[in-house]
Design a protein around this motif. Structure first.
Motif, short mmCIF file in Angstrom:
data_model
loop_
_atom_site.label_atom_id
_atom_site.label_comp_id
_atom_site.label_asym_id
_atom_site.label_seq_id
_atom_site.Cartn_x
_atom_site.Cartn_y
_atom_site.Cartn_z
N SER A 210 43.88 41.31 44.88
CA SER A 210 44.09 40.35 45.97
C SER A 210 42.78 39.66 46.35
CB SER A 210 44.68 41.07 47.19
OG SER A 210 44.70 40.21 48.31
N LYS B 57 41.83 35.68 46.02
CA LYS B 57 41.35 34.92 47.18
C LYS B 57 40.07 34.17 46.86
CE LYS B 57 40.22 35.63 52.08
NZ LYS B 57 40.10 36.67 53.15
N GLN C 32 47.94 36.82 48.78
CA GLN C 32 48.81 37.34 49.83
C GLN C 32 49.82 38.32 49.26
OE1 GLN C 32 48.35 36.54 53.22
NE2 GLN C 32 49.62 38.39 53.32
N ASN D 13 49.88 42.29 50.32
CA ASN D 13 51.10 42.80 50.95
C ASN D 13 51.60 44.05 50.23
OD1 ASN D 13 51.11 40.72 52.80
ND2 ASN D 13 52.68 39.51 51.76
#
Length: 257
Positions: free
Chosen positions: A78, A82, A91, A95
């Motif tokens: 993640s 990013k 995202q 999650n």
């Protein structure tokens, strides 16, 4: 070792980029990183019967420590997404990682026992093991794993220590891995950290041997397990794990350029 190595690659690539600022490396290898991440989505929370890096101990299903590496690997993915503005992937993977870590705490921590501790594999409530993969959460400054887990492990390790250290896991009553002990020491509270380091130092100083520094030894008498000749292997570099973390309080890696 598919979960082991997929997790390793996620951790190593993010660690490299955090320290080098070479974001282009993520872009160059993004497709294969994403392929590995998708494998971790499908298999990391409930690992099939696999080997971990402690392959001499044999295959085991639902290894708590192995699952943790895979989940940390997803959060690392993640962060990499990013960094290159793949916001949807970023995202999605965070999650999943946060959902998995919540479930992992319920599956992998024996909260009914006293003291609480991580178990070797799910539903094996009388088992235990060095939770060395927790180190990667702190190393990468992910803040994925609840502080409670760090505190639980710091309190637990002194209750199972032997003369020369803490056993690797409950599959064997005595042998341990020097590198993994230091990984655990690096993220433990001050008292437990000192215990780990003092016990290893005593083992080095007190036990006679004509073999180079080993990463596998018996915690009760300091000897090497029969039939396993681990001598001066590169993994002994793990004893420097503390040097990557600020002893007075964790300092995050430098910002990516």
């Amino acid at each position: 070792m598919p979960i082991e190595e997929c997790g390793n690659h996620m951790i190593m690539v993010l660690g490299y980029v955090q320290r080098s600022g070479n974001v282009e490396y993520i872009k160059t290898h993004y497709n294969i990183l994403k392929q590995w991440a998708e494998y971790l989505v499908s298999d990391s929370l409930l690992p099939a019967e696999q080997l971990s890096t402690d392959d001499f101990a044999g295959h085991l299903v639902n290894q708590t420590n192995l699952a943790l590496k895979g989940i940390i690997g997803l959060e690392a993915m993640s962060q990499m997404s990013k960094l290159i503005n793949e916001t949807s992937d970023a995202q999605n993977y965070t999650n999943i990682a946060h959902d998995y870590i919540t479930k992992w705490v319920d599956l992998g921590i024996n909260k009914a026992d006293s003291p609480k501790h991580s178990i070797l594999n799910y539903n094996n409530v009388t088992s235990h093991g060095l939770l060395y993969n927790l180190y990667n959460d702190r190393l990468l400054d992910l803040k994925l794993v609840p502080q409670e887990v760090y505190d639980i492990q710091s309190a637990f390790y002194p209750t199972i220590k032997e003369k020369y250290g803490v056993p690797l896991d409950s599959r064997n009553p005595f042998y341990t891995k020097t590198d993994w002990e230091i990984f655990c020491a690096a993220i433990a509270n001050d008292t437990t950290q000192k215990m780990f380091i003092d016990d290893i130092a005593n083992w080095v100083n007190q036990t006679p041997t004509n073999k180079p520094f080993t990463d596998l030894y018996e915690t009760d008498d300091g000897t090497q397990p029969p039939g396993i000749g681990f001598n001066a292997r590169p993994v002994i570099g793990g004893v420097f794990a503390l040097l990557l973390l600020d002893k007075e309080g964790y300092t995050a890696p430098a910002k990516v350029l």
